[in-house]
Design a protein around this motif. Structure first.
Motif, PDB file in Angstrom:
ATOM      1  N   LEU A  26       0.820  -1.203   0.000  1.00 27.65           N
ATOM      2  CA  LEU A  26       0.000   0.000   0.000  1.00 27.65           C
ATOM      3  C   LEU A  26       0.860   1.261   0.000  1.00 27.65           C
ATOM      4  O   LEU A  26       0.587   2.218  -0.720  1.00 27.65           O
ATOM      5  N   LEU A  27       1.912   1.256   0.805  1.00 27.96           N
ATOM      6  CA  LEU A  27       2.790   2.425   0.932  1.00 27.96           C
ATOM      7  C   LEU A  27       3.934   2.405  -0.080  1.00 27.96           C
ATOM      8  O   LEU A  27       4.745   3.326  -0.109  1.00 27.96           O
ATOM      9  N   GLN A  28       4.008   1.341  -0.868  1.00 30.41           N
ATOM     10  CA  GLN A  28       5.037   1.166  -1.894  1.00 30.41           C
ATOM     11  C   GLN A  28       6.443   1.290  -1.315  1.00 30.41           C
ATOM     12  O   GLN A  28       7.283   2.056  -1.790  1.00 30.41           O
ATOM     13  N   VAL A  29       6.688   0.502  -0.256  1.00 29.84           N
ATOM     14  CA  VAL A  29       7.998   0.440   0.385  1.00 29.84           C
ATOM     15  C   VAL A  29       8.383  -1.025   0.578  1.00 29.84           C
ATOM     16  O   VAL A  29       7.540  -1.917   0.508  1.00 29.84           O
ATOM     17  N   ASP A  30       9.666  -1.263   0.820  1.00 33.28           N
ATOM     18  CA  ASP A  30      10.146  -2.611   1.077  1.00 33.28           C
ATOM     19  C   ASP A  30      10.055  -2.937   2.559  1.00 33.28           C
ATOM     20  O   ASP A  30      10.123  -2.033   3.416  1.00 33.28           O
ATOM     21  N   LEU A  31       9.933  -4.226   2.851  1.00 35.08           N
ATOM     22  CA  LEU A  31      10.044  -4.672   4.240  1.00 35.08           C
ATOM     23  C   LEU A  31      11.482  -4.467   4.692  1.00 35.08           C
ATOM     24  O   LEU A  31      12.423  -4.611   3.906  1.00 35.08           O
ATOM     25  N   ASP A  32      11.669  -4.136   5.970  1.00 37.00           N
ATOM     26  CA  ASP A  32      13.012  -4.045   6.527  1.00 37.00           C
ATOM     27  C   ASP A  32      13.628  -5.443   6.570  1.00 37.00           C
ATOM     28  O   ASP A  32      12.910  -6.454   6.640  1.00 37.00           O
ATOM     29  N   GLU A  33      14.944  -5.515   6.563  1.00 36.72           N
ATOM     30  CA  GLU A  33      15.641  -6.805   6.653  1.00 36.72           C
ATOM     31  C   GLU A  33      15.269  -7.511   7.953  1.00 36.72           C
ATOM     32  O   GLU A  33      15.002  -6.873   8.968  1.00 36.72           O
ATOM     33  N   GLY A  34      15.250  -8.835   7.904  1.00 35.63           N
ATOM     34  CA  GLY A  34      15.013  -9.640   9.096  1.00 35.63           C
ATOM     35  C   GLY A  34      13.571 -10.041   9.319  1.00 35.63           C
ATOM     36  O   GLY A  34      13.261 -10.651  10.345  1.00 35.63           O
ATOM     37  N   ALA A  35      12.685  -9.740   8.383  1.00 35.84           N
ATOM     38  CA  ALA A  35      11.276 -10.117   8.553  1.00 35.84           C
ATOM     39  C   ALA A  35      11.155 -11.635   8.639  1.00 35.84           C
ATOM     40  O   ALA A  35      11.851 -12.376   7.945  1.00 35.84           O
ATOM     41  N   ASN A  36      10.259 -12.088   9.527  1.00 35.72           N
ATOM     42  CA  ASN A  36       9.984 -13.513   9.648  1.00 35.72           C
ATOM     43  C   ASN A  36       8.533 -13.691  10.077  1.00 35.72           C
ATOM     44  O   ASN A  36       7.781 -12.728  10.096  1.00 35.72           O
ATOM     45  N   GLU A  37       8.139 -14.892  10.423  1.00 35.55           N
ATOM     46  CA  GLU A  37       6.736 -15.151  10.770  1.00 35.55           C
ATOM     47  C   GLU A  37       6.306 -14.515  12.093  1.00 35.55           C
ATOM     48  O   GLU A  37       5.117 -14.428  12.378  1.00 35.55           O
ATOM     49  N   PHE A  38       7.268 -14.051  12.891  1.00 34.54           N
ATOM     50  CA  PHE A  38       6.960 -13.487  14.200  1.00 34.54           C
ATOM     51  C   PHE A  38       7.009 -11.961  14.244  1.00 34.54           C
ATOM     52  O   PHE A  38       6.328 -11.342  15.046  1.00 34.54           O
ATOM     53  N   VAL A  39       7.856 -11.378  13.411  1.00 29.47           N
ATOM     54  CA  VAL A  39       8.028  -9.926  13.442  1.00 29.47           C
ATOM     55  C   VAL A  39       8.495  -9.430  12.079  1.00 29.47           C
ATOM     56  O   VAL A  39       9.288 -10.090  11.403  1.00 29.47           O
ATOM     57  N   ALA A  40       7.951  -8.299  11.668  1.00 26.44           N
ATOM     58  CA  ALA A  40       8.371  -7.643  10.425  1.00 26.44           C
ATOM     59  C   ALA A  40       8.190  -6.147  10.622  1.00 26.44           C
ATOM     60  O   ALA A  40       7.439  -5.709  11.505  1.00 26.44           O
ATOM     61  N   SER A  41       8.883  -5.364   9.795  1.00 28.50           N
ATOM     62  CA  SER A  41       8.732  -3.921   9.913  1.00 28.50           C
ATOM     63  C   SER A  41       8.994  -3.257   8.579  1.00 28.50           C
ATOM     64  O   SER A  41       9.604  -3.831   7.679  1.00 28.50           O
TER      65      SER A  41
END
Length: 130
Positions: A26-41
Motif C-alpha cells: 500500500l505504501l510502496q515500500v520494502d520490508l526491513d531486513e530480518g522479517a519472519n513469521e513473528f516480526v516484520a517492519s
C-alpha cells in the motif's frame, strides 16, 4: 534530554506476513531486513535511520481484552532509563518482555492507552547495555 529517538506504529497480528506485505504494498515500500513469521517492519524501525514513524508487525496468538491491537512503540537506545521517567510522569508499568531480539516494557498512559518503550537487544559487546 530524553533518549527516545524514534517511534513506530505497532500492529498486533495473527498473520504477520499478510499484514506487513499489505502495508508495504500500500505504501510502496520494502520490508526491513530480518522479517519472519513473528516480526516484520517497514520504515527502518529499531535501526535509528528513520526520521518518520515506521510500522512494526508482531505475531500474537490472541488479542488480550483491553489491549490496543494498534499502539505506539518508542525506541530507546538507553532503555530502560526512560521507562522510569514515563512512570514519574504518570504512566503505569504493565509488564516487561524480551523476544525476537527486542526488549521492551509495556506501559499505559494516564488514560490507560497502551504503549511500549524498548530497544533492539545489544549484540555487540561495545554497545551500551544500559
Amino acid at each position: 534530554m530524553a533518549s527516545l529517538s524514534s517511534l513506530s506504529i505497532t500492529f498486533d497480528c495473527k498473520d504477520v506476513e499478510t499484514q506487513s506485505l499489505f502495508w508495504a504494498e500500500l505504501l510502496q515500500v520494502d520490508l526491513d531486513e530480518g522479517a519472519n513469521e513473528f516480526v516484520a517492519s517497514i520504515g527502518g524501525v529499531h535501526n535509528g535511520e528513520s526520521t518518520t514513524p515506521g510500522m512494526l508487525f508482531l505475531k500474537i496468538e490472541d488479542r488480550d481484552e483491553g489491549k490496543n491491537p494498534l499502539h505506539i512503540d518508542l525506541d530507546d537506545p538507553h532503555y530502560p532509563a526512560d521507562v522510569e521517567r514515563a512512570v514519574a510522569l504518570g504512566a503505569e508499568k504493565v509488564a516487561g518482555f524480551a523476544e525476537y531480539g527486542i526488549e521492551w516494557t509495556t506501559l499505559t498512559d494516564p488514560e490507560g492507552n497502551v504503549f511500549d518503550i524498548g530497544r533492539k537487544v545489544p549484540t555487540d559487546e561495545n554497545e551500551d547495555p544500559a
